[in-house]
Design a protein around this motif. Sequence first.
Motif, PDB file in Angstrom:
ATOM      1  N   PHE A  54       7.718  -3.237  -3.590  1.00  0.00           N
ATOM      2  CA  PHE A  54       6.378  -2.832  -3.170  1.00  0.00           C
ATOM      3  C   PHE A  54       5.412  -3.496  -4.130  1.00  0.00           C
ATOM      4  CE2 PHE A  54       7.237   0.062  -6.500  1.00  0.00           C
ATOM      5  CZ  PHE A  54       6.120   0.828  -6.835  1.00  0.00           C
ATOM      6  N   HIS A  55       4.300  -3.981  -3.610  1.00  0.00           N
ATOM      7  CA  HIS A  55       3.417  -4.800  -4.422  1.00  0.00           C
ATOM      8  C   HIS A  55       3.075  -4.147  -5.756  1.00  0.00           C
ATOM      9  CE1 HIS A  55       2.024  -7.039  -0.617  1.00  0.00           C
ATOM     10  NE2 HIS A  55       2.701  -7.879  -1.376  1.00  0.00           N
ATOM     11  N   LEU A  63      -5.994  -5.415  -6.356  1.00  0.00           N
ATOM     12  CA  LEU A  63      -5.254  -6.578  -6.851  1.00  0.00           C
ATOM     13  C   LEU A  63      -3.788  -6.427  -6.464  1.00  0.00           C
ATOM     14  CD1 LEU A  63      -7.857  -6.337  -8.652  1.00  0.00           C
ATOM     15  CD2 LEU A  63      -6.524  -7.320 -10.517  1.00  0.00           C
ATOM     16  N   SER A  64      -3.236  -7.442  -5.818  1.00  0.00           N
ATOM     17  CA  SER A  64      -1.823  -7.407  -5.420  1.00  0.00           C
ATOM     18  C   SER A  64      -1.088  -8.592  -6.022  1.00  0.00           C
ATOM     19  CB  SER A  64      -1.675  -7.454  -3.895  1.00  0.00           C
ATOM     20  OG  SER A  64      -2.087  -6.244  -3.314  1.00  0.00           O
ATOM     21  N   THR A  65      -0.012  -8.290  -6.710  1.00  0.00           N
ATOM     22  CA  THR A  65       0.881  -9.314  -7.248  1.00  0.00           C
ATOM     23  C   THR A  65       2.237  -9.165  -6.587  1.00  0.00           C
ATOM     24  OG1 THR A  65      -0.267  -9.401  -9.372  1.00  0.00           O
ATOM     25  CG2 THR A  65       2.029 -10.140  -9.345  1.00  0.00           C
ATOM     26  N   GLN A  95       5.964  -1.047   1.030  1.00  0.00           N
ATOM     27  CA  GLN A  95       7.381  -1.141   0.668  1.00  0.00           C
ATOM     28  C   GLN A  95       8.103  -2.086   1.620  1.00  0.00           C
ATOM     29  OE1 GLN A  95       9.796   2.397   2.067  1.00  0.00           O
ATOM     30  NE2 GLN A  95       7.796   3.386   1.947  1.00  0.00           N
ATOM     31  N   ALA A  96       9.137  -2.755   1.116  1.00  0.00           N
ATOM     32  CA  ALA A  96       9.845  -3.767   1.910  1.00  0.00           C
ATOM     33  C   ALA A  96      11.184  -4.075   1.273  1.00  0.00           C
ATOM     34  CB  ALA A  96       9.003  -5.052   2.000  1.00  0.00           C
ATOM     35  N   GLY A  97      12.036  -4.781   2.027  1.00  0.00           N
ATOM     36  CA  GLY A  97      13.160  -5.500   1.460  1.00  0.00           C
ATOM     37  C   GLY A  97      14.534  -4.886   1.467  1.00  0.00           C
ATOM     38  N   THR A  98      14.724  -3.667   1.962  1.00  0.00           N
ATOM     39  CA  THR A  98      16.000  -2.966   1.794  1.00  0.00           C
ATOM     40  C   THR A  98      17.079  -3.379   2.795  1.00  0.00           C
ATOM     41  OG1 THR A  98      15.187  -1.175   3.187  1.00  0.00           O
ATOM     42  CG2 THR A  98      14.887  -0.954   0.798  1.00  0.00           C
ATOM     43  N   CYS A  99      16.707  -4.157   3.819  1.00  0.00           N
ATOM     44  CA  CYS A  99      17.684  -4.645   4.813  1.00  0.00           C
ATOM     45  C   CYS A  99      17.369  -6.110   5.098  1.00  0.00           C
ATOM     46  CB  CYS A  99      17.629  -3.823   6.107  1.00  0.00           C
ATOM     47  SG  CYS A  99      17.989  -2.078   5.941  1.00  0.00           S
ATOM     48  N   PHE A 137      12.236  -8.078   5.091  1.00  0.00           N
ATOM     49  CA  PHE A 137      11.622  -9.090   4.239  1.00  0.00           C
ATOM     50  C   PHE A 137      12.582  -9.525   3.120  1.00  0.00           C
ATOM     51  CE2 PHE A 137       6.722  -8.418   4.539  1.00  0.00           C
ATOM     52  CZ  PHE A 137       6.798  -8.164   5.895  1.00  0.00           C
ATOM     53  N   PRO A 138      12.852 -10.832   2.939  1.00  0.00           N
ATOM     54  CA  PRO A 138      13.556 -11.299   1.738  1.00  0.00           C
ATOM     55  C   PRO A 138      12.639 -11.352   0.515  1.00  0.00           C
ATOM     56  CG  PRO A 138      13.781 -12.848   3.582  1.00  0.00           C
ATOM     57  CD  PRO A 138      12.682 -11.902   3.923  1.00  0.00           C
ATOM     58  N   SER A 139      11.340 -11.524   0.754  1.00  0.00           N
ATOM     59  CA  SER A 139      10.329 -11.494  -0.300  1.00  0.00           C
ATOM     60  C   SER A 139       9.077 -10.898   0.325  1.00  0.00           C
ATOM     61  CB  SER A 139      10.048 -12.902  -0.850  1.00  0.00           C
ATOM     62  OG  SER A 139       9.440 -13.716   0.153  1.00  0.00           O
ATOM     63  N   ILE A 140       8.113 -10.513  -0.511  1.00  0.00           N
ATOM     64  CA  ILE A 140       6.972  -9.765   0.022  1.00  0.00           C
ATOM     65  C   ILE A 140       5.645 -10.499  -0.100  1.00  0.00           C
ATOM     66  CG2 ILE A 140       6.453  -8.529  -2.115  1.00  0.00           C
ATOM     67  CD1 ILE A 140       6.036  -5.998  -0.394  1.00  0.00           C
ATOM     68  N   GLY A 141       5.609 -11.652  -0.803  1.00  0.00           N
ATOM     69  CA  GLY A 141       4.330 -12.323  -0.993  1.00  0.00           C
ATOM     70  C   GLY A 141       3.370 -11.435  -1.755  1.00  0.00           C
ATOM     71  N   ALA A 142       2.072 -11.755  -1.660  1.00  0.00           N
ATOM     72  CA  ALA A 142       1.080 -10.969  -2.401  1.00  0.00           C
ATOM     73  C   ALA A 142      -0.056 -10.492  -1.521  1.00  0.00           C
ATOM     74  CB  ALA A 142       0.532 -11.785  -3.568  1.00  0.00           C
ATOM     75  N   VAL A 143       0.143 -10.521  -0.194  1.00  0.00           N
ATOM     76  CA  VAL A 143      -0.861  -9.973   0.718  1.00  0.00           C
ATOM     77  C   VAL A 143      -0.238  -8.844   1.522  1.00  0.00           C
ATOM     78  CG1 VAL A 143      -2.305 -12.039   0.889  1.00  0.00           C
ATOM     79  CG2 VAL A 143      -0.335 -11.785   2.408  1.00  0.00           C
ATOM     80  N   ASN A 144      -1.085  -8.034   2.109  1.00  0.00           N
ATOM     81  CA  ASN A 144      -0.650  -6.861   2.850  1.00  0.00           C
ATOM     82  C   ASN A 144       0.388  -7.240   3.900  1.00  0.00           C
ATOM     83  OD1 ASN A 144      -3.468  -6.971   1.920  1.00  0.00           O
ATOM     84  ND2 ASN A 144      -3.523  -4.817   2.465  1.00  0.00           N
ATOM     85  N   PRO A 145       1.485  -6.478   4.020  1.00  0.00           N
ATOM     86  CA  PRO A 145       2.597  -6.893   4.875  1.00  0.00           C
ATOM     87  C   PRO A 145       2.496  -6.485   6.336  1.00  0.00           C
ATOM     88  CG  PRO A 145       3.213  -4.952   3.627  1.00  0.00           C
ATOM     89  CD  PRO A 145       1.831  -5.332   3.158  1.00  0.00           C
ATOM     90  N   ALA A 146       1.487  -5.699   6.719  1.00  0.00           N
ATOM     91  CA  ALA A 146       1.474  -5.109   8.063  1.00  0.00           C
ATOM     92  C   ALA A 146       1.472  -6.163   9.163  1.00  0.00           C
ATOM     93  CB  ALA A 146       0.276  -4.178   8.219  1.00  0.00           C
ATOM     94  N   LEU A 147       0.627  -7.193   9.049  1.00  0.00           N
ATOM     95  CA  LEU A 147       0.554  -8.178  10.119  1.00  0.00           C
ATOM     96  C   LEU A 147       1.869  -8.925  10.275  1.00  0.00           C
ATOM     97  CD1 LEU A 147      -1.475  -9.411  12.212  1.00  0.00           C
ATOM     98  CD2 LEU A 147      -1.693 -11.323  10.613  1.00  0.00           C
ATOM     99  N   THR A 148       2.573  -9.176   9.174  1.00  0.00           N
ATOM    100  CA  THR A 148       3.869  -9.852   9.261  1.00  0.00           C
ATOM    101  C   THR A 148       4.873  -8.968   9.987  1.00  0.00           C
ATOM    102  OG1 THR A 148       3.419 -11.106   7.239  1.00  0.00           O
ATOM    103  CG2 THR A 148       5.722 -10.925   7.921  1.00  0.00           C
ATOM    104  N   ALA A 149       4.846  -7.657   9.733  1.00  0.00           N
ATOM    105  CA  ALA A 149       5.726  -6.748  10.467  1.00  0.00           C
ATOM    106  C   ALA A 149       5.391  -6.748  11.956  1.00  0.00           C
ATOM    107  CB  ALA A 149       5.615  -5.336   9.893  1.00  0.00           C
TER     108      ALA A 149
END
Length: 527
Positions: A302-303, A382-384, A454-458, A489-501
Amino acid sequence: MSETYDVIIIGTGAGGGTLARQLAPTGKRILLLERGGWLPREPQNWLAADVFVDNRYISPDTWYDQHGKAFQPQVHYYIGGATKLYGAALYRLRREDFGELRHHDGVSPAWPIAYEDLEPYYTKAERLYQVHGVHGEDPTEPPASGAYPFPPVSHEPRIQQLSDDLARAGYHPFHAPCGIRLNEANMPESRCVRCANCDGFPCPLHAKSDAEVFGVRPALQHPNVDLLTDAEAVRLRTNESGTAVTQVVVEHDGHEERYAADIVVVACGAANSAKLLLRSANDKHPNGLANGSDQVGRNYMFHDSQAVLALSREPNPTVFQKTLGVNDFYFGGPDFPYPMGNIQMVGKSQADMYRGEKPLETKLAPQWTLHDVARHAIDFWLSTEDLPNPDNRVTLDGGEAIRLSYQPSNPTAAKRLYHQLKSMLGHLGMHPDHLIHRFAYLKSDIPVAGVAHQAGTCRFGTDPATSVLDVDCRAHELDNLYVVDTSFFPSIGAVNPALTAMANAIRVADHLRERLDARVPTGAARG
């Protein structure tokens, strides 16, 4: 045994709600299972004290950290999932995010698909969720095959001044992509009024582009779609050979019910999707469904997010503040050659929020002083990027409750991004020594309690030994099990994940439509 369906979708958020909308026109029998109910449209939706102090809409769940300490996660179980209280900042991942990226503290791995594979679905998701934006302002922006469906949301005067000051300082501010309904002339009751109560609040006007409004409600207009609320999926059962899911076991109204479908889609959120698969262990899958690789629950991300406020020398009367972003430091800075992350505006802070975020520090503060701080506050998010770490994982405490083990994976970049913003304040009409942490999204003393993004568990991939899902988000080990929330997600990047989902759910829907046209008759045995 209850009814049998063509598709069961467990969860109605950005992944599940979008998928339901896409599959509804097929005429196939679809069942949506939602652990919660309809979020009530009530005056408290817009009251900061109710939302941020009393936690009116937060689940009473108890999770545990790696030391066994209990905490209340910031999760919401409603139709629409986490999107009911999100800020509707609908960003695309950058093209480079799909490849391997080296960070100061580690490596962000490549995806098994390229940006170009997902790009058409990003465009479809932006149209579906009525995103307002403009291309060409952000130098890190990936190429797009179509314009945003609506023009950007204009800045209010103080934010426009901030944008101008950033540009004069040599940066590249841009209009943030916003999922709100400004242009529904035929639906005035659902039109955004650009209030301060968007980011982190429910919207009683249904003017936020969330998965209830643009996913579930349109899906339910089709007679082949059923919705069961207050129904928690607690276990998945398989056939004797363990090659397909045959039943979804549901706790509903205090008793157990079972449902069957040719295709079962899990979209419960990264932690709860992992929990469901782990709880569904059987003789053929002793470590949990789809977990022969021992990857289910691992690589939780999670970011590394920081909500901060700066104090403007001039009052900031902005109401709808979340219109500006800065990605100049997304891939590095002038003296830091590694990615730092994204800077965007967060919803305007209010005096009542401070009471909830910092109850001890503000207990004796006069209300007028808090209002004065809020009057001059300019609020940033700020998102890292949080790097995947197999030891950051979801397991089950006592076989039932979520245990979330987590250590920050990319702290150096997060600190550099904070100090980068702080160094810029004096050139932006703000007091240079005041950048104050807000905790509206991370109120607990336990950092992992703030589980937004949150992301990445599967994770998905081409190698069953190192991933849970294939590139279509189907479990490697089960023919009819899919996962379409941010778990993949294998990685989460640094922007909000909703649109990718959302975009990925549309992509998986194309695959499932083809499969449904060629499927065996409903109820026929598999494997």
